[in-house]
Every structure is written in structure tokens, then in C-alpha cells.
Design an enzyme around this catalytic site. Structure first.
Site, mmCIF file in Angstrom:
data_model
loop_
_atom_site.group_PDB
_atom_site.id
_atom_site.type_symbol
_atom_site.label_atom_id
_atom_site.label_comp_id
_atom_site.label_asym_id
_atom_site.label_seq_id
_atom_site.Cartn_x
_atom_site.Cartn_y
_atom_site.Cartn_z
ATOM 1 N N CYS A 2 -19.609 18.310 18.417
ATOM 2 C CA CYS A 2 -18.593 17.924 17.683
ATOM 3 C C CYS A 2 -17.845 16.437 18.145
ATOM 4 C CB CYS A 2 -17.210 18.719 17.501
ATOM 5 S SG CYS A 2 -18.451 20.675 17.339
ATOM 6 N N ARG A 27 -21.892 13.041 15.352
ATOM 7 C CA ARG A 27 -21.676 14.593 16.137
ATOM 8 C C ARG A 27 -21.621 15.266 15.292
ATOM 9 N NH1 ARG A 27 -20.497 13.645 21.200
ATOM 10 N NH2 ARG A 27 -20.349 11.326 21.543
ATOM 11 N N TRP A 74 -20.176 20.421 14.216
ATOM 12 C CA TRP A 74 -20.678 21.497 13.891
ATOM 13 C C TRP A 74 -20.920 22.729 14.490
ATOM 14 C CZ3 TRP A 74 -24.408 23.826 17.002
ATOM 15 C CH2 TRP A 74 -26.024 23.752 16.974
ATOM 16 N N ASN A 98 -15.240 20.288 21.765
ATOM 17 C CA ASN A 98 -16.481 20.439 21.982
ATOM 18 C C ASN A 98 -16.735 21.395 23.045
ATOM 19 O OD1 ASN A 98 -18.589 19.311 20.988
ATOM 20 N ND2 ASN A 98 -18.819 18.027 22.856
ATOM 21 N N GLY A 99 -17.769 22.704 22.145
ATOM 22 C CA GLY A 99 -18.678 22.613 23.535
ATOM 23 C C GLY A 99 -18.568 23.832 23.475
ATOM 24 N N GLU A 479 -43.963 13.888 16.514
ATOM 25 C CA GLU A 479 -42.376 13.245 15.729
ATOM 26 C C GLU A 479 -42.753 13.396 14.580
ATOM 27 O OE1 GLU A 479 -39.691 10.221 16.131
ATOM 28 O OE2 GLU A 479 -39.768 12.233 17.075
ATOM 29 N N LYS A 483 -40.067 14.893 12.261
ATOM 30 C CA LYS A 483 -39.060 13.848 11.112
ATOM 31 C C LYS A 483 -39.084 14.420 9.653
ATOM 32 C CE LYS A 483 -37.622 10.531 13.589
ATOM 33 N NZ LYS A 483 -37.118 11.183 14.381
ATOM 34 N N GLU A 486 -36.750 17.827 9.792
ATOM 35 C CA GLU A 486 -35.751 17.137 9.812
ATOM 36 C C GLU A 486 -34.655 16.472 8.332
ATOM 37 O OE1 GLU A 486 -34.381 15.424 14.169
ATOM 38 O OE2 GLU A 486 -36.204 14.114 12.930
ATOM 39 N N HIS A 502 -59.374 25.499 17.296
ATOM 40 C CA HIS A 502 -58.997 26.699 17.771
ATOM 41 C C HIS A 502 -57.616 26.896 17.257
ATOM 42 C CE1 HIS A 502 -60.872 25.905 21.172
ATOM 43 N NE2 HIS A 502 -60.993 23.674 21.421
ATOM 44 N N LYS A 602 -26.392 13.991 15.716
ATOM 45 C CA LYS A 602 -26.570 13.681 16.843
ATOM 46 C C LYS A 602 -26.798 13.610 17.537
ATOM 47 C CE LYS A 602 -28.744 9.366 16.000
ATOM 48 N NZ LYS A 602 -30.081 9.008 16.015
#
Length: 607
Positions: A2, A27, A74, A98-99, A479, A483, A486, A502, A602
Site C-alpha cells: 500500500c 503500490r 492493496w 502498509n503491511g 518471463e 507478462k 499479469e 516430459h 508494483k
């Protein structure tokens, strides 16, 4: 996750609180709110969703006062709605957090037996009532806060208002970052310097366990034991100008296109063009003595670390352990005092990575932080920092931070190889020259944007996408899949191409696109063999290679993306760009929120 901002000002603070929250929206953006002290009371405005909703609420019902706090959330405990939005208040205390408070259930039950009534499902509201209970016992705001902090378990950054105490804010941090901004007859708090940049350039960072009592003219900082301490004031280099998208539709696309520039900026900070050598900032230890390297990171930074492992082991012949930060401390990993631990993070505040850094430092390892925020907690606590010069990255899905991390890791691998005696002068010059070519090649890759958008158009309705690669291309496959997940919410997975038989090949049919990252390296033929297996089973291959490699599958692959012919060493940096663009265009065409995808933030500042 946050974002927090607090202001003791000379004028109405609501507009400045909203501006600060806009800067912190990366955030978290599940809900937002502000609170002020006005006319002997605590005034609050909160809204579900993004800051624009809060702005509308404040415009409809203005809020006044020269002392205030704000928050963009968040969600951790409690769904994202207005009732769970911060600031929380019981009428005597208002605070933002925040936390995560790990023992909030225990405290909540205790407080409810004392008659406290809770209005939300959050862990944060427990802190409000705990401080209020301490005030009711006759303690001052400072002493009540200190008493409450001693009972909290978990990670937190707090900014607190008290009824009847206009012109005062108390802040505290444990695990989550919090910065003090010094003004002239004004004082500020923020989750980071970016939120405070328009207000002041004079910043001090609270250390873990600190709490602070702010007034318009005074700053009193106390450590975890309640002893008065001082923290150094720094001059931040961040600009007060709000970062814009320019002519681009999204920040993410703007940041993809900035890569040629910021890659060059980052490389130039390490490259001596006259000597054609790579250098690092002075380190408080001798790289020649390093016998083992541990790379620790999360998310996209972890995939940069995967590439770094290949490079360091190949060019320095030093064994590398690679760890996801959230797993590292909990698997009882043996650590060698004197070995090197490198921590990669865009924000420099990632909770798991920061905890791993502290663990390694306590174990006697040398620590280096590769971060995009030189004023971050990791940068301050590591033995040395190797900054990426990507500039502020606003899009939640990391792009330019990733490729600049690769540049720094490449430079580290070269210098380590030189110090270990593995790379001679000619080898260093060849690798260095290859790196200097990356910005120009990146510009060339970006010219494929329209072609990639056309490919994306055909992938909007798929349910699954596989990404394949070998060697460093395996990391780019991982990656690329991340992307796509996300920002488009399409299920995607990245695999080492050699693992196809496999298990994953069972999922291949004509409905599954398979994106293959295939630079023309020593593994190309093996990757090509895997592609043939995919095509034989109806898989729709999007083949990314140079002109010769693409020609190999002309008429067989569903689509090809032609890359410039480059040295194997630099291919992962350049091959990251088309997978970024592919994910971007799929998400943009689907109409998802590219810059602020659902459920993400982020900076991950909680475990």
C-alpha cells in the site's frame, strides 16, 4: 504494497494528499482514502477502486484541514470495498497502514471483550483500537503509540492522527518503508520519496523499529526501545514533475519504447569507451576472493537472475545458487561467510528479498543490491549497490527495469570473470562491445511492433499459451509467460524446451499457441527439433529468431518474429522485447487494465 502519505501543512492539505496518492497508486489501487483534522474532529473520505473515485468523493463532499493522511490500498485482510478502505478511525484515532499485523485476531478478540466495536474486516483497525485503549488509560499520543507498537507482530508502516492534536502526525515502521520529508514550517511522511518529491527534496528514512512524532517545525525520532535517535537527511534526486504517458496509450508501452535509452544509460555508467572495459563502483570486498554467488529475487527480477546465473557461471566459472526470495530463508540453506549474495529488485523494498538480504548479511556474506531505486531500503542496507538507471517505472508489469537488470548482471559477470582470471583482455573487449550494440539493436527490434500487434490480434480468444526456450532463452520464456498472465489474464506457462517431452507436450493441440524463443546459438538445432514436435501435433507456433532461423519454419510456423542477428551473449536482453510487446498488445486489444492489472501492485512490501 500500500501507499502512505501524511502532511502537516500551512494550507488545505486534501489536494496535496490526493496528488501524493496518485504517485503511489502503483503500490495498490483496490481502494483509497484521506483523513484530516478539522474543527476539532477527524474528517474522512474513502472510496472503493482507484484514486479517481476518491477524487470524485472529495469533490462531491470537500474535506478541510491543514493536517492529514492518505492511503491507497492493496488488499490483504478484507475485501476491497469502502468499509475496508483506509484511513480507519474510531473518532479519537485515525491511521493508515502498509503491511500485515500477524496477531490481529488475538488482539481483536481481546479488544472486543473490552467493548471495542469493529467496523471492518481488516487487520489495520485493530491498531486503531489498541492505540485508543492505551490513550484511555491516560497515556499521551506518543506513549500510547509506543505501547501499542510493542504489542504488534508483523510488518507495518503507520501514519496516525489524534483527535485534539492538530499539527501532529506520528509515524512508525517495522519491515515496511517510511520516509520523512522536511519542509519550511511543514512536515511530510510518505511510503517513498516519489510521493514527497513535489513537496520537498530533503528526505530522511526511518530505520526498522523507528517511530517519529512530527509537528510543523519539529521531528522527534525514537528507536524500537524508545530512545531518541537521529537519522541522516538526504537530498533526493527525484523530480517533482508528475510522470506522464506522453503520446503513448499506456505507461507500459512507453516504458517498452524507453528501453533503448535506459539500457544505454545503465551501460554507460559501467563502460569505459576508451579502454573498452567494464567497471563497477568500489566494493568493500575483493571479487577475486568470491568462490560462490547466490542470486535472490522475486517475479520478473528472478527471471533476470536466471540469465545472470548462466552468464556468471559461463564467463566467471563461479558456481551460482539461484533462489526465489520467499523460499530462501525457509529451506535452511547453508551459507558460506565471505561468499557473495546478490539481491535484485526494481523497488528495493520487496519484503521477501529484503528479509533474505538481512539474513545473508547476518550470516557474514557479502551483499550487493541491484535496484532501480538508489534511495531504497535494500540500497541502504546492502554492502554495495549496483543501480539500474531505468528511471521511474509506473506500469506494474516490469519491462525496462528487467532489461536494465540484465545489463547490470552482464557487467557483474564480466568484471567477476576478469577478476577471477577467466576473461582475458580480448574476451572482455568482445563482450563489452556486444553490450554497446544493444541499444541500437533494441531500436531495430521495436520496428517489429506492428507485426507483433497483428500476431496478438489472432491470440485474443485462446485459453492457454506455452512459451519454450533453452539456455538463457528459457528464462525469457518464463518471463514472457509471466507478462501474459499479469496483464491479459490468459493462462500461460514457460518451459525449458528440452522438458517438452516430459509432460507438457500432452497439452499441445491446434488450440494452443506455442511461443518459441530461439536465438541462433549452440542450442538452436535442439530447439528446432522441439518445434517440429509441436508442429506435428497441431500446435500453433510463434517462432522468434533471426532471419535464418525464421526461414527454417517459413510455411510451418503460424507466425514468425524476425530478430536481428546478434551475439549469443546479448540475445536474452533483446529477445525480452518481443515477448513484452506480444503480451502488451494482447492485453490492450482485450481491453484489460494494462498499467494496473487486477490483484497486483508494483512493490510487494508484505510477505
Amino acid at each position: 504494497m500500500c501507499g502512505i502519505v501524511g502532511i502537516i501543512g500551512k494550507t488545505e492539505v486534501a489536494p496535496f494528499l490526493l496528488d501524493g496518492l496518485k504517485r503511489l497508486e502503483y503500490r495498490g489501487y483496490d481502494s483509497a482514502g484521506i483523513a484530516t483534522l478539522d474543527n476539532g474532529g477527524i474528517q474522512r473520505r474513502r472510496a472503493e477502486g482507484k484514486i479517481v473515485n476518491l477524487e470524485a468523493a472529495v469533490e462531491k463532499c470537500p474535506i478541510h484541514g491543514t493536517t492529514g493522511i492518505g492511503h491507497t490500498r492493496w488488499a490483504t485482510h478484507g475485501v476491497p470495498n469502502e468499509a475496508n478502505a483506509h484511513p480507519h478511525s474510531d473518532g479519537k484515532v485515525a491511521l493508515v497502514h502498509n503491511g500485515i499485523i500477524e496477531n490481529f485476531q488475538e488482539l481483536r478478540r481481546e479488544l472486543m471483550t473490552q467493548g471495542h466495536v469493529f467496523e471492518s474486516d481488516t487487520d489495520t483497525e485493530v491498531v486503531v483500537h489498541l492505540i485508543s485503549a492505551c490513550l484511555s488509560s491516560g497515556l499521551s499520543p506518543k506513549d500510547a503509540t509506543f505501547a501499542a507498537l510493542k504489542r504488534l507482530k508483523g510488518a507495518f508502516a503507520l501514519a496516525i492522527l489524534f483527535l485534539g492534536h492538530d499539527g501532529m502526525i506520528i509515524g512508525a515502521r517495522k519491515g515496511s518503508p517510511l520516509a520523512i520529508g522536511y519542509g519550511e514550517g511543514e512536515m511530510f511522511l510518505g511510503s517513498d520519496a516519489l510521493a514527497l518529491a513535489p513537496l520537498t527534496r530533503r528526505i530522511a528514512y526511518l530505520e526498522d523499529g523507528d517511530f517519529v512524532v512530527l509537528s510543523a517545525d519539529t521531528v522527534e525520532i525514537f528507536d524500537a526501545h524508545g530512545a531518541a535517535v537521529e537519522r541522516d537527511i538526504h537530498i533526493t534526486q527525484l523530480s517533482g514533475a508528475m510522470i506522464g504517458k506522453g503520446a503513448y496509450r499506456h505507461f507500459m508501452l512507453k516504458e517498452i519504447y524507453e528501453q533503448a535509452t535506459v539500457i544505454g544509460d545503465t551501460l554507460n555508467s559501467h563502460f569505459n569507451p576508451v579502454e573498452r572495459t567494464i567497471t563497477l563502483p568500489p566494493l568493500p570486498f575483493d571479487l577475486a576472493d568470491v568462490k560462490r554467488v547466490t542470486l535472490v529475487a522475486c517475479g520478473t527480477s528472478y527471471y533476470a537472475s536466471m540469465v545472470g546465473k548462466y552468464w556468471i557461471e559461463r564467463f566467471a566459472r563461479v558456481p551460482v545458487d539461484l533462489d526465489i526470495a520467499s523460499e530462501f530463508r525457509y529451506r535452511a540453506s547453508p551459507v558460506d561467510p565471505g561468499s557473495l549474495a546478490v539481491f535484485i529488485s526494481q523497488s528495493g523494498e520487496t519484503a521477501d528479498t529484503l528479509a533474505a538480504l538481512r539474513f545473508c548479511k547476518a550470516a557474514g556474506m557479502h551483499t550487493v543490491a541491484i535496484v532501480n531505486a538508489p534511495e531504497s531500503t535494500m540500497a541502504r542496507e546492502a554492502d554495495a549497490v549496483l543501480p539500474t538507471l531505468a528511471g521511474p517505472e509506473i506500469g506494474v508489469a516490469s519491462t525496462k527495469a528487467f532489461t536494465t537488470q540484465l545489463i547490470v548482471l552482464a557487467c557483474l559477470a564480466i568484471v567477476l570473470g576478469k577478476e577471477k582470471g577467466v576473461l582475458d583482455r580480448d574476451a572482455e573487449a568482445q563482450l563489452s562491445k556486444a553490450l554497446t550494440e544493444v541499444p541500437a539493436y533494441a531500436t531495430e527490434v521495436l520496428k517489429s511492433d506492428d507485426d507483433i500487434r497483428s500476431i496478438a490480434q489472432s491470440m485474443l480468444d485462446v485459453a492457454d499459451v506455452f512459451y519454450l526456450g533453452r539456455g538463457t532463452a528459457y528464462a525469457i520464456a518464463m518471463e514472457g509467460a509471466l507478462k501474459l498472465k499479469e496483464i491479459s489474464y490468459i493462462h500461460a506457462e514457460g518451459f525449458a524446451a528440452g522438458e517438452l517431452k516430459h509432460g507438457p507436450i500432452a497439452m499441445i493441440d491446434e488450440t494452443v499457441p506455442v511461443v518459441v524463443i530461439a536465438p541462433p546459438d549452440e542450442l538452436f538445432e535442439k530447439t528446432a527439433s522441439n518445434v517440429e514436435e509441436v508442429i506435428a501435433r497441431g500446435g500453433q507456433v510463434v517462432f522468434i529468431s533471426d532471419a535464418e532461423g525464421a526461414a527454417r519454419f517459413k510455411g510451418k510456423a503460424f507466425a514468425t518474429i524476425v530478430m536481428p542477428s546478434v551475439k549469443t551473449f546479448i540475445s536474452p536482453i533483446l529477445y525480452a522485447i518481443p515477448v513484452q510487446l506480444l503480451a502488451y498488445h494482447i492485453a490492450s486489444l482485450k481491453g484489460t487494465d494494462v498499467d494496473q492489472p487486477r490483484n497486483l501492485a508494483k512493490s510487494v512490501t508484505v510477505e
